[in-house]
Write an enzyme that holds these catalytic residues in place. Structure first.
Site, mmCIF file in Angstrom:
data_model
loop_
_atom_site.group_PDB
_atom_site.id
_atom_site.type_symbol
_atom_site.label_atom_id
_atom_site.label_comp_id
_atom_site.label_asym_id
_atom_site.label_seq_id
_atom_site.Cartn_x
_atom_site.Cartn_y
_atom_site.Cartn_z
ATOM 1 N N SER A 153 38.894 79.874 46.727
ATOM 2 C CA SER A 153 40.109 80.040 47.525
ATOM 3 C C SER A 153 40.406 78.825 48.384
ATOM 4 C CB SER A 153 39.978 81.277 48.420
ATOM 5 O OG SER A 153 38.861 81.161 49.269
ATOM 6 N N HIS B 4 42.717 80.368 41.076
ATOM 7 C CA HIS B 4 42.527 81.195 42.269
ATOM 8 C C HIS B 4 43.343 82.479 42.182
ATOM 9 C CE1 HIS B 4 43.354 81.782 46.834
ATOM 10 N NE2 HIS B 4 42.385 82.566 46.424
ATOM 11 N N GLU C 130 46.956 80.645 41.974
ATOM 12 C CA GLU C 130 47.083 79.207 42.204
ATOM 13 C C GLU C 130 46.233 78.486 41.162
ATOM 14 O OE1 GLU C 130 47.738 78.420 46.925
ATOM 15 O OE2 GLU C 130 45.747 79.076 46.330
ATOM 16 N N ASN D 88 46.387 79.650 51.323
ATOM 17 C CA ASN D 88 45.393 79.828 52.382
ATOM 18 C C ASN D 88 45.535 78.780 53.483
ATOM 19 O OD1 ASN D 88 44.207 82.163 51.518
ATOM 20 N ND2 ASN D 88 42.601 81.154 50.360
#
Length: 728
Positions: free
Chosen positions: A425, A446, A458, A496
């Site tokens: 992540s 991800h 992602e 994130n």
């Protein structure tokens, strides 16, 4: 007889066959051009006395009509224009409904929106039994309501209460469910669909639908007070679910209540006027913006041809590993699931079985398919079978050293052309790739938790990642039904990184004295699906803390990581998965653990008081949201993503950022770069240098330009993005 988008043929037995074929599209679309063309054709059909029945089918395989032209709805600026278009749709559907002979819609694929309204105007509807058949009126998802008579014909077809449910929710059903509720008259093997449809026209075949209307449904239909009471409850439930941000579901309730039992013409006019109001609204524009952006990504042209992925290896049988295995098995691929702990594998398989059972209970799949999915997953504690894998996904603990060790060992047991993907992540794909030979095959993939619900992935392109690995991974993600965005290998990637800043700012605000409940409440009022502290509990406090520290250490401009998460975790709190975090989670819901939060705040703030000022409240939402806007512009500067579109899609699909606002940068464009830059300067003076506007934002403010305009300017430069995206 032919038109630009359809073909009409006549058989010797008196049956006419209308084959729909929208030119230049992979699916049939009820565009204005198609509506005009079909209106002329049905006017001629009304005069043909030699015709005894009409079969309506698609010339395109595995589709019927996907709906109206969303681009045309997106372009609507004037409510009166939309009203006129709705009236034209009504006129066409009335021509279909009043043919002097029966008609049948042979449906073997998506039949949605305007396509469903077209089918409802036919005498019969017969479906193929393929898994690609989907029927419904999902207009509320675009901020409007059905506008070609759907609010009037659906209640007459399946009953009032089931219609309220379908239209207000935008629910889409498969062929089996459609048959049970009476939406279609029969479901037959796709191979003989046209033949069965012709037989219906010749023999007037009896409907197979066995729908029985419950007594209380009939009471609601015939007793206005009962109907009013039920709709009052539906309205209250809808308001609670949408917080009033989405007017279309409420408008649908109003129209259904006002027009049920009304004269036909009056009902259509009420529907048309509400469509006009909604189609010109900012909410509709925002929802369609996200839809079009998502579709554009899904139709990406790959740089080179991808390699087929038939067998997949998964390393790590935790929550993510089990979730990833479930969605891959559901797509028919064989999986080798490895973990060093047999108990972890058992838990992952239990997760897969539980998810399959839920789908069986909801009648989305049958028992045989559930078992087939389960047996496609072959568990192991060693490396047996990994040499056959075309793609391996690593989903072990989020620790760079451990991941590098896993990849170094993995490389010994796979082919040199196997794509190696890490489900990290935030960690560096380039550093992970350095631990294996042939680093061009290493990439980030991800997934977001829970995997079966979250649409976004992602795809992280490391320094050495090659075009074959990128194309193969993109194609694989799309085949899983996910929406992939390509991001550069920078700390936190995109989602994130922005989310980390948002959550850290929430913690800083709490340390300054703004109550946790108030922060959560204000962000929900802004349109987020949950507050930042609720979100941290959902994600896991341990994960949120780790990602926050990683970002603060890796990005020099990031503010110091708040100590609140660390202090809350002193007594082992991990969030929802452990039963307690900022909130205490139980079978009946959650409640803020005020005592624990107060103690953590006092420790984190070193005894400072918690006096609140009106200014802090007034600026809270801007602190939270404009900080992300600023960071998103920095991500564009750094090339983390190549388009504001990817930011909007990533934030809506990855974090639930208010869809009715169109995404983070679409929201910024509404606010305006100049106003945002001014507000960021004020926030920087009061709350820290991380709020200083980026160079890109300053340039947009100076030119009074938008992020959308930046995209146009960027596309003219000599450095094109990685992928060429076709128009929608």
């Amino acid at each position: 007889m032919a038109g630009a988008n359809h073909q009409l043929e006549f058989r010797k037995d008196g049956i006419a066959e209308l084959s729909l074929d929208t030119q230049g599209r992979s699916a049939n679309i009820l565009s204005s051009e198609m509506v005009d063309e079909l209106t002329r054709t049905f006017q001629r059909l009304h005069a043909m006395k030699e015709v005894t029945g009409l079969l309506i089918r698609s010339a395109k395989p595995k589709t019927f009509i996907a709906g109206a032209d969303v681009n045309e709805i997106f372009a609507v600026q004037d409510a009166n224009y939309a009203i006129q278009k709705s009236r034209q749709g009504h006129a066409l559907m009335n021509l279909v409904e009043t043919l002097p002979y029966p008609s049948v819609a042979a449906i073997d694929g998506p039949c949605l929106g305007g396509g469903m309204e077209f089918a409802l105007a036919c005498t019969y509807r017969i479906c193929g039994n393929g898994s690609n058949v989907r029927l419904g009126l999902p207009e509320v998802r675009f901020g409007i309501i059905p506008g070609f008579g759907g609010t009037q014909r659906l209640p007459k077809t399946i009953g009032f209460l089931p219609s309220v449910d379908m239209i207000v929710s935008g629910r889409i059903v498969d062929s089996r469910r459609a048959l049970r509720i009476g939406l279609v008259d029969d479901v037959v093997p796709s191979e003989i669909l046209d033949n069965i449809a012709r037989d219906w026209l010749k023999r007037g075949a009896r409907r197979r639908s066995s729908k029985k209307t419950p007594l209380w449904h009939r009471l609601v239909e015939w007793l206005p007070p009962a109907r009013h009471y039920v709709l009052k409850k539906v309205r209250e439930k809808t308001l609670a679910a949408t917080s009033g941000f989405y007017p279309a579901p409420l408008a649908a309730i109003d129209v259904l209540e006002e027009t049920f039992r009304a004269k036909k013409a009056d009902g259509y006019e009420v529907e048309a006027r509400r469509v006009g109001e909604l189609a010109a609204s900012p909410v509709s524009k925002s929802l369609i913006h996200i839809f079009l952006a998502t579709e554009e990504i899904r139709r990406s042209k790959l740089e080179i041809a991808p390699k087929p992925v038939r067998k997949v290896g998964i390393i790590g049988a935790g929550v993510m590993g089990g979730g990833i295995a479930h969605i891959i098995a559901a797509k028919g691929k064989m999986i080798r699931l490895r973990d060093i702990a047999p108990s972890a594998i058992a838990k992952a398989l239990d997760t897969v079985r539980e998810l399959n059972e839920k789908e069986v209970a909801k009648k989305r799949i049958d028992r045989r398919e559930a078992e087939n999915r389960y047996i496609r997953i072959a568990p192991t504690t060693d490396w047996t079978g990994f040499h056959r894998a075309d793609l391996v996904i690593e989903a072990v603990v989020e620790n760079l050293d451990i991941k590098k060790q896993v990849f170094a060992e993995l490389a010994k047991h796979v082919r040199n052309d196997t794509v190696l993907a890490s489900n990290t992540s935030a960690l560096s794909i380039s550093e992970i790739a350095a631990s294996v030979p042939h680093p061009a095959r290493v990439i980030g993939l991800h997934f977001f938790n829970p995997v079966h619900r979250m649409q976004l992935v992602e795809i992280v392109k490391g320094r050495e990642t090659g075009a074959p690995a990128l194309s193969t991974t993109l194609d694989f993600a799309l085949s899983m039904g996910k929406t992939p965005i390509v991001v550069a290998d920078r700390p936190g990637f995109l989602v994130n990184r922005l989310l980390g800043l948002y959550l850290n700012e929430a913690c800083r605000a709490a340390e300054e004295g703004i109550p946790v409940l108030e922060i959560d409440k204000m962000m929900v009022q802004f349109g987020m699906p949950m507050g930042p502290f609720e979100l941290m509990d959902e994600v896991g406090l341990d994960i949120a803390e780790k990602v926050g520290h990683h970002l603060a250490q890796s990005l020099p401009h990031f503010p110091k990581s708040s100590s609140l998460l660390t202090t809350v975790r002193h007594d082992g709190r991990t969030g929802k998965k452990g039963g307690k975090g900022f909130y205490i989670h139980g079978p009946k819901g959650k409640v803020l653990d005020e005592k624990a939060v107060r103690a953590a705040l006092e420790e984190a703030s070193n005894g400072r008081g918690f006096t609140m000022t009106t200014g802090e409240y007034d600026q809270l939402v801007d602190r939270m949201v404009l900080g992300m806007v600023n960071e998103a512009s920095r991500c564009l500067e750094e090339g983390v993503v190549t388009s504001p579109r990817d930011v909007d899609v990533g934030m809506v699909l990855g974090t639930g950022f208010a869809p009715f606002r169109g995404g983070l940068l679409a929201y910024a464009d509404v606010r305006g770069a100049r106003k945002i830059a001014d507000q960021l300067r004020q926030l920087a003076e009061k709350y820290g240098a991380h709020f200083r506007p980026t160079r890109l934002l300053e340039e947009l403010a100076e030119q009074d330009a938008s992020f959308a305009q930046w995209t146009e300017i960027r596309s003219e430069e000599t450095h094109p993005p990685q992928l060429a995206m076709p128009g929608v």
